[in-house]
Design a protein around this motif. Sequence first.
Motif, PDB file in Angstrom:
ATOM      1  N   ILE A 294      21.439 -12.103  -0.906  1.00 59.29           N
ATOM      2  CA  ILE A 294      22.206 -11.124  -0.113  1.00 59.29           C
ATOM      3  C   ILE A 294      22.240 -11.552   1.355  1.00 59.29           C
ATOM      4  O   ILE A 294      23.198 -11.278   2.070  1.00 59.29           O
ATOM      5  N   GLY A 295      21.186 -12.238   1.754  1.00 62.18           N
ATOM      6  CA  GLY A 295      21.125 -12.696   3.145  1.00 62.18           C
ATOM      7  C   GLY A 295      19.712 -12.512   3.652  1.00 62.18           C
ATOM      8  O   GLY A 295      18.888 -11.866   3.012  1.00 62.18           O
ATOM      9  N   ARG A 296      19.465 -13.084   4.804  1.00 61.09           N
ATOM     10  CA  ARG A 296      18.111 -13.045   5.344  1.00 61.09           C
ATOM     11  C   ARG A 296      17.775 -11.634   5.830  1.00 61.09           C
ATOM     12  O   ARG A 296      18.549 -11.044   6.593  1.00 61.09           O
ATOM     13  N   LEU A 297      16.629 -11.153   5.389  1.00 60.68           N
ATOM     14  CA  LEU A 297      16.187  -9.831   5.859  1.00 60.68           C
ATOM     15  C   LEU A 297      15.773  -9.940   7.324  1.00 60.68           C
ATOM     16  O   LEU A 297      15.277 -10.984   7.744  1.00 60.68           O
ATOM     17  N   PRO A 298      15.967  -8.881   8.117  1.00 59.52           N
ATOM     18  CA  PRO A 298      15.587  -8.975   9.526  1.00 59.52           C
ATOM     19  C   PRO A 298      14.079  -9.132   9.679  1.00 59.52           C
ATOM     20  O   PRO A 298      13.321  -8.757   8.792  1.00 59.52           O
ATOM     21  N   SER A 299      13.687  -9.677  10.798  1.00 59.89           N
ATOM     22  CA  SER A 299      12.267  -9.914  11.051  1.00 59.89           C
ATOM     23  C   SER A 299      11.470  -8.600  11.086  1.00 59.89           C
ATOM     24  O   SER A 299      11.993  -7.556  11.473  1.00 59.89           O
ATOM     25  N   LEU A 300      10.208  -8.709  10.696  1.00 63.32           N
ATOM     26  CA  LEU A 300       9.323  -7.532  10.765  1.00 63.32           C
ATOM     27  C   LEU A 300       8.497  -7.565  12.054  1.00 63.32           C
ATOM     28  O   LEU A 300       7.535  -6.809  12.202  1.00 63.32           O
ATOM     29  N   GLU A 301       8.862  -8.462  12.923  1.00 68.57           N
ATOM     30  CA  GLU A 301       8.176  -8.586  14.227  1.00 68.57           C
ATOM     31  C   GLU A 301       8.053  -7.201  14.883  1.00 68.57           C
ATOM     32  O   GLU A 301       9.043  -6.450  14.961  1.00 68.57           O
ATOM     33  N   GLY A 302       6.864  -6.891  15.330  1.00 65.64           N
ATOM     34  CA  GLY A 302       6.684  -5.607  16.019  1.00 65.64           C
ATOM     35  C   GLY A 302       6.289  -4.490  15.059  1.00 65.64           C
ATOM     36  O   GLY A 302       5.853  -3.433  15.482  1.00 65.64           O
ATOM     37  N   ILE A 303       6.452  -4.726  13.769  1.00 65.46           N
ATOM     38  CA  ILE A 303       6.018  -3.700  12.812  1.00 65.46           C
ATOM     39  C   ILE A 303       4.560  -3.975  12.470  1.00 65.46           C
ATOM     40  O   ILE A 303       4.191  -5.095  12.115  1.00 65.46           O
ATOM     41  N   LYS A 304       3.734  -2.943  12.643  1.00 70.67           N
ATOM     42  CA  LYS A 304       2.289  -3.141  12.498  1.00 70.67           C
ATOM     43  C   LYS A 304       1.805  -2.628  11.142  1.00 70.67           C
ATOM     44  O   LYS A 304       2.332  -1.659  10.601  1.00 70.67           O
ATOM     45  N   LEU A 305       0.763  -3.324  10.664  1.00 70.43           N
ATOM     46  CA  LEU A 305       0.220  -2.998   9.350  1.00 70.43           C
ATOM     47  C   LEU A 305      -0.353  -1.579   9.302  1.00 70.43           C
ATOM     48  O   LEU A 305      -0.099  -0.810   8.370  1.00 70.43           O
ATOM     49  N   ARG A 306      -1.097  -1.223  10.343  1.00 69.46           N
ATOM     50  CA  ARG A 306      -1.811   0.058  10.313  1.00 69.46           C
ATOM     51  C   ARG A 306      -0.867   1.271  10.183  1.00 69.46           C
ATOM     52  O   ARG A 306      -1.061   2.105   9.294  1.00 69.46           O
ATOM     53  N   PRO A 307       0.167   1.368  11.038  1.00 69.70           N
ATOM     54  CA  PRO A 307       1.093   2.508  10.865  1.00 69.70           C
ATOM     55  C   PRO A 307       1.808   2.490   9.510  1.00 69.70           C
ATOM     56  O   PRO A 307       2.126   3.545   8.959  1.00 69.70           O
ATOM     57  N   ALA A 308       2.029   1.285   8.987  1.00 68.51           N
ATOM     58  CA  ALA A 308       2.695   1.210   7.677  1.00 68.51           C
ATOM     59  C   ALA A 308       1.793   1.817   6.598  1.00 68.51           C
ATOM     60  O   ALA A 308       2.233   2.624   5.768  1.00 68.51           O
ATOM     61  N   LEU A 309       0.503   1.467   6.661  1.00 63.25           N
ATOM     62  CA  LEU A 309      -0.433   2.019   5.660  1.00 63.25           C
ATOM     63  C   LEU A 309      -0.632   3.515   5.881  1.00 63.25           C
ATOM     64  O   LEU A 309      -0.768   4.293   4.932  1.00 63.25           O
ATOM     65  N   HIS A 310      -0.583   3.916   7.152  1.00 66.11           N
ATOM     66  CA  HIS A 310      -0.698   5.330   7.484  1.00 66.11           C
ATOM     67  C   HIS A 310       0.476   6.111   6.858  1.00 66.11           C
ATOM     68  O   HIS A 310       0.306   7.197   6.315  1.00 66.11           O
ATOM     69  N   ALA A 311       1.652   5.490   6.922  1.00 65.94           N
ATOM     70  CA  ALA A 311       2.842   6.143   6.357  1.00 65.94           C
ATOM     71  C   ALA A 311       2.713   6.298   4.840  1.00 65.94           C
ATOM     72  O   ALA A 311       3.115   7.319   4.269  1.00 65.94           O
ATOM     73  N   LEU A 312       2.126   5.317   4.191  1.00 63.33           N
ATOM     74  CA  LEU A 312       1.883   5.418   2.744  1.00 63.33           C
ATOM     75  C   LEU A 312       1.010   6.631   2.447  1.00 63.33           C
ATOM     76  O   LEU A 312       1.263   7.397   1.519  1.00 63.33           O
ATOM     77  N   GLN A 313      -0.022   6.794   3.292  1.00 63.84           N
ATOM     78  CA  GLN A 313      -0.952   7.910   3.125  1.00 63.84           C
ATOM     79  C   GLN A 313      -0.207   9.243   3.282  1.00 63.84           C
ATOM     80  O   GLN A 313      -0.389  10.157   2.496  1.00 63.84           O
ATOM     81  N   HIS A 314       0.652   9.266   4.313  1.00 67.10           N
ATOM     82  CA  HIS A 314       1.406  10.482   4.598  1.00 67.10           C
ATOM     83  C   HIS A 314       2.331  10.839   3.432  1.00 67.10           C
ATOM     84  O   HIS A 314       2.566  11.991   3.117  1.00 67.10           O
TER      85      HIS A 314
END
Length: 360
Positions: A294-314
Motif C-alpha cells: 500500500i505504501g510506506r507507513l509514516p514514521s513513529l518518531e516521537g511516539i513513545k512506548l510508555r504512553p502507548a502501553l498506558h493507552a492499552l491499559q486504558h
Amino acid sequence: MQTIPVRLAHAEYDIIVGPDLLQNLEEHLKRAGLSGPFLVISQPRIFKAAGQFLKKRFPLALIPDGERAKSMTTVTRLLDRMAALNMTRQSTVIAFGGGVVGDVAGFVAAIYMRGVSVVQAPTTLLAQVDSSIGGKTGINFRSVKNLVGAFHQPRLVVSDSTLLRTLSDREYASGLYEALKYGVIRDAGLFESFVDGIQPLLTREPDAVGRLVSRCAAIKAEVVAADERESNLRRILNFGHTVGHALEAAGNFRRLKHGEAVGYGMIAAARIGLALNRVSQSDAERIESAIALIGRLPSLEGIKLRPALHALQHDKKIRDGAVHFVLPRGIGCVEITPDVPLELVRETVKALIHESKNRR
Ligand SMILES: NC(=O)c1ccc[n+]([C@@H]2O[C@H](COP(=O)([O-])OP(=O)(O)OC[C@H]3O[C@@H](n4cnc5c(N)ncnc54)[C@H](O)[C@@H]3O)[C@@H](O)[C@H]2O)c1
Ligand SMILES: [Zn+2]
C-alpha cells in the motif's frame, strides 16, 4: 451499481456502491422510503472538494473541519438547526463526509426526537469500508474518544466511488489498510485479489475500488448482522486495532491516521501470532508484505512506548499482565486470544518504533 443488503434483528437497510450514485440521491432516498425535510451535514473542506453538486438540492449544515467537530458544542448547534427547520420524526439527516461527519450526524439523528432517519453518504475510503456501516455513532467527551454515543443504524448507505477522487493520497492509503483487514480476518480471496490487483487500486480505478468497497462492506454487514452490539463475533473487526489504537492515542490522534495505525497494528498482530505459533511464518510474512504494498507507513518518531502501553491499559484490554488480542491463524482466519503476554506486546511495539526510527 452493487446492492448489499444488511439484515439485522430490528432494522434492514441497503448499502449501495458505485460511481456517480449521489447524482441521483433523491431517487435513492425515495426508493428507500425516506421523506423530507432533509438536512445534509458536512464539513467545509469536504463539501468544497466533493459536494458542490449537492448545493441548493438540500438544506446544508456545516460543522467545523477535523476531529474537533466530534463535540457536544457541534451536537447542540445541529439540534438547534434541526428544530429551526421544524424537522419531525419523519425527517432524514444525510451525513456527507468521512467518519467524523458520519459519527456526529448519526448521533444527532439518534437523539433528535428520540431518533430520526440517517443516511450515510461516506466520502472517505475508510468510511466507505468501515465507519458508515454498523450503526456506531458518537462524539468525543472530556478528551476521551467516542466516550458518548449511541447505536443508531442508518436507513441507507450510499458509497459513491467517484467521491474518492479528491481524497489525498494519505487519506486514501489509510482506507486501504483498513480494507486489507477484511481479507485477513475473513476472506482469503479478497486478500489475494488485493495483492494481485494493487496497481488499479492505487490508481483508484473506479471498478477496482467499487469491487473492493462492495466486498469489504459485505463482510462488515455480515459480521454486524451476526453480532449487532459487539458481544462476540464483531470483535474480529478489531484486528490490528489493539496496538493500532495504542499508537494512535500515543500520537494524540494527530500523528497517525486511523488506517495507518491499523496498518502498524496488523504488523504487530502478525508478529505476535508468529511468536505464539498461531500463524505460520509464510502467512505472517504475506500479511506484512501486503501492508507494504500500500505504501510506506509514516514514521513513529516521537511516539513513545510508555504512553502507548498506558493507552492499552486504558482500553481495558489488559488483565492480569495479559492482553486481549485478535491474532491471525492464517489468511482469512483470525482468533480472539485473551492471554497474550504483555511483555511480548511491549517488545513488539518497541521493535516497531525502533525500526521506523532507523528507516529514516
Ligand atoms: N462509527 C464507526 O464505526 C467508526 C469506525 C472507524 C472510525 N470511526 C471514526 O471515524 C473518524 C475517522 O474517519 P475518516 O478517516 O473518514 O476521517 P475524516 O472524517 O476526518 O476525514 C479525513 C480527511 O479527509 C478529508 N476528506 C473527506 N472526504 C474527502 C473527499 N471526498 N475529498 C477530499 N477530502 C476529503 C476531510 O476533510 C479530512 O481532512 C474518527 O473520528 C473515528 O473515531 C468511526
Ligand atoms: Zn478501524
